[in-house]
Design a protein around this motif. Structure first.
Motif, PDB file in Angstrom:
ATOM      1  N   ARG A 147      -3.957   6.144   4.088  1.00  0.00           N
ATOM      2  CA  ARG A 147      -4.658   7.328   3.569  1.00  0.00           C
ATOM      3  C   ARG A 147      -3.657   8.163   2.800  1.00  0.00           C
ATOM      4  N   ASP A 148      -4.007   8.465   1.547  1.00  0.00           N
ATOM      5  CA  ASP A 148      -3.185   9.398   0.783  1.00  0.00           C
ATOM      6  C   ASP A 148      -4.078  10.514   0.265  1.00  0.00           C
ATOM      7  N   PHE A 149      -3.468  11.484  -0.357  1.00  0.00           N
ATOM      8  CA  PHE A 149      -4.196  12.680  -0.747  1.00  0.00           C
ATOM      9  C   PHE A 149      -4.258  12.807  -2.263  1.00  0.00           C
ATOM     10  N   ASN A 150      -4.640  11.690  -2.876  1.00  0.00           N
ATOM     11  CA  ASN A 150      -4.840  11.592  -4.316  1.00  0.00           C
ATOM     12  C   ASN A 150      -6.179  10.887  -4.511  1.00  0.00           C
ATOM     13  N   VAL A 151      -7.062  11.451  -5.297  1.00  0.00           N
ATOM     14  CA  VAL A 151      -8.400  10.867  -5.457  1.00  0.00           C
ATOM     15  C   VAL A 151      -8.448   9.737  -6.473  1.00  0.00           C
ATOM     16  N   ALA A 152      -7.349   9.469  -7.168  1.00  0.00           N
ATOM     17  CA  ALA A 152      -7.331   8.355  -8.120  1.00  0.00           C
ATOM     18  C   ALA A 152      -7.466   7.046  -7.352  1.00  0.00           C
ATOM     19  N   LEU A 179       0.823  -1.208   0.000  1.00  0.00           N
ATOM     20  CA  LEU A 179       0.000   0.000   0.000  1.00  0.00           C
ATOM     21  C   LEU A 179       0.860   1.262   0.000  1.00  0.00           C
ATOM     22  N   LEU A 180       1.957   1.246   0.751  1.00  0.00           N
ATOM     23  CA  LEU A 180       2.853   2.406   0.757  1.00  0.00           C
ATOM     24  C   LEU A 180       3.593   2.541  -0.572  1.00  0.00           C
ATOM     25  N   THR A 181       3.965   1.438  -1.181  1.00  0.00           N
ATOM     26  CA  THR A 181       4.613   1.483  -2.485  1.00  0.00           C
ATOM     27  C   THR A 181       3.672   2.067  -3.531  1.00  0.00           C
ATOM     28  N   ASN A 182       2.376   1.761  -3.418  1.00  0.00           N
ATOM     29  CA  ASN A 182       1.411   2.351  -4.343  1.00  0.00           C
ATOM     30  C   ASN A 182       1.352   3.868  -4.194  1.00  0.00           C
ATOM     31  N   VAL A 183       1.456   4.351  -2.966  1.00  0.00           N
ATOM     32  CA  VAL A 183       1.513   5.807  -2.759  1.00  0.00           C
ATOM     33  C   VAL A 183       2.745   6.369  -3.459  1.00  0.00           C
ATOM     34  N   GLN A 228       1.207  12.010  -6.952  1.00  0.00           N
ATOM     35  CA  GLN A 228       2.110  13.101  -7.324  1.00  0.00           C
ATOM     36  C   GLN A 228       2.668  13.744  -6.058  1.00  0.00           C
ATOM     37  N   PRO A 229       3.932  14.129  -6.083  1.00  0.00           N
ATOM     38  CA  PRO A 229       4.485  14.830  -4.918  1.00  0.00           C
ATOM     39  C   PRO A 229       3.833  16.193  -4.748  1.00  0.00           C
ATOM     40  N   ASP A 230       3.789  16.654  -3.524  1.00  0.00           N
ATOM     41  CA  ASP A 230       3.281  17.988  -3.214  1.00  0.00           C
ATOM     42  C   ASP A 230       4.133  19.015  -3.951  1.00  0.00           C
ATOM     43  N   SER A 231       3.481  19.978  -4.589  1.00  0.00           N
ATOM     44  CA  SER A 231       4.212  20.954  -5.408  1.00  0.00           C
ATOM     45  C   SER A 231       5.129  21.848  -4.576  1.00  0.00           C
ATOM     46  N   ARG A 232       4.800  22.057  -3.298  1.00  0.00           N
ATOM     47  CA  ARG A 232       5.644  22.920  -2.453  1.00  0.00           C
ATOM     48  C   ARG A 232       6.781  22.156  -1.811  1.00  0.00           C
ATOM     49  N   THR A 233       6.482  20.956  -1.284  1.00  0.00           N
ATOM     50  CA  THR A 233       7.485  20.236  -0.494  1.00  0.00           C
ATOM     51  C   THR A 233       8.152  19.088  -1.246  1.00  0.00           C
ATOM     52  N   GLY A 234       7.505  18.609  -2.303  1.00  0.00           N
ATOM     53  CA  GLY A 234       8.030  17.457  -3.023  1.00  0.00           C
ATOM     54  C   GLY A 234       7.752  16.139  -2.331  1.00  0.00           C
ATOM     55  N   ALA A 235       7.015  16.177  -1.222  1.00  0.00           N
ATOM     56  CA  ALA A 235       6.743  14.966  -0.440  1.00  0.00           C
ATOM     57  C   ALA A 235       5.483  14.263  -0.939  1.00  0.00           C
ATOM     58  N   GLY A 288     -10.571  -3.058   0.540  1.00  0.00           N
ATOM     59  CA  GLY A 288     -11.418  -2.069  -0.107  1.00  0.00           C
ATOM     60  C   GLY A 288     -10.785  -0.697  -0.061  1.00  0.00           C
ATOM     61  N   TYR A 289     -11.536   0.263  -0.541  1.00  0.00           N
ATOM     62  CA  TYR A 289     -11.076   1.649  -0.543  1.00  0.00           C
ATOM     63  C   TYR A 289     -12.294   2.556  -0.514  1.00  0.00           C
ATOM     64  N   SER A 290     -12.073   3.774  -0.068  1.00  0.00           N
ATOM     65  CA  SER A 290     -13.150   4.760  -0.051  1.00  0.00           C
ATOM     66  C   SER A 290     -12.554   6.142  -0.226  1.00  0.00           C
ATOM     67  N   LEU A 291     -13.293   6.979  -0.908  1.00  0.00           N
ATOM     68  CA  LEU A 291     -12.866   8.362  -1.091  1.00  0.00           C
ATOM     69  C   LEU A 291     -13.082   9.134   0.193  1.00  0.00           C
ATOM     70  N   ILE A 292     -12.155  10.008   0.492  1.00  0.00           N
ATOM     71  CA  ILE A 292     -12.281  10.949   1.601  1.00  0.00           C
ATOM     72  C   ILE A 292     -12.094  12.339   1.002  1.00  0.00           C
ATOM     73  N   ASN A 293     -12.288  13.352   1.760  1.00  0.00           N
ATOM     74  CA  ASN A 293     -12.121  14.708   1.270  1.00  0.00           C
ATOM     75  C   ASN A 293     -10.682  14.927   0.801  1.00  0.00           C
ATOM     76  N   GLY A 294     -10.476  15.013  -0.497  1.00  0.00           N
ATOM     77  CA  GLY A 294      -9.155  15.289  -1.040  1.00  0.00           C
ATOM     78  C   GLY A 294      -8.246  14.088  -1.180  1.00  0.00           C
ATOM     79  N   GLY A 295      -8.756  12.880  -1.025  1.00  0.00           N
ATOM     80  CA  GLY A 295      -7.913  11.701  -1.159  1.00  0.00           C
ATOM     81  C   GLY A 295      -8.703  10.425  -1.017  1.00  0.00           C
TER      82      GLY A 295
END
Length: 149
Positions: free
Chosen positions: A85-90, A50-54, A59-66, A118-125
């Motif tokens: 939990r990641d912050f990508n809605v894909a 799951l972490l490898t999928n992240v 995409q890395p954050d445009s400000r921090t690259g993280a 399973g998976y579920s959408l959250i606000n922004g990810g």
């Protein structure tokens, strides 16, 4: 940042290939404390995938690259839940990797290792999760093993 309380572990992290082994070790240690060492292999594999999928698909954050994510491991009555939990809605896609493919089997491994996925959408990810059934027998066997070592 790592937060731990009885039956709950949360790790906020910038996902890097170097961070994944440390996260596995923390998860393994908590499973041992909870008397669930018998699940270590399956849960560590799931955390890794799951972490490898992240790492690969966000995409890395445009400000921090993280590539930020939160790993949560929760002991529930009769089950252990692991969630990233990641912050990508894909949404994650279960790929059909060919025999010669060098990647693309991560979610297949998660589905094969876990008792539910399973998976579920959250606000922004999204949350991507897996459950592992546990019983009193699993816990008792793990506790007996700890007492003899």
């Amino acid at each position: 940042m790592t937060r731990s309380k009885p039956a709950r572990l949360e790790i906020d992290l910038d996902v890097t290939s170097e961070a994944v082994p440390s996260v596995r070790a923390i998860v393994r240690a908590h499973l041992g404390l909870w008397g669930l060492s018998c699940l270590s292999g399956r849960v560590e594999l799931t955390a890794t995938e799951l972490l490898t999928n992240v790492l690969r698909h966000t995409q890395p954050d445009s400000r921090t690259g993280a590539r930020s994510a939160r790993l949560m491991v929760t002991r529930l009555p009769g089950a252990l839940n692991i969630c990233v939990r990641d912050f990508n809605v894909a949404l994650p896609l279960l790929a059909n990797a060919g025999l010669e493919a060098e990647s693309g089997r991560g979610l297949q491994l998660v589905v094969a290792s876990a008792d539910d996925f399973g998976y579920s959408l959250i606000n922004g990810g999204k949350d991507v999760w897996a459950n592992f059934c546990i019983s009193d027998v699993d816990t008792n066997e793990s506790l007996r093993g700890r007492g003899t070592s």
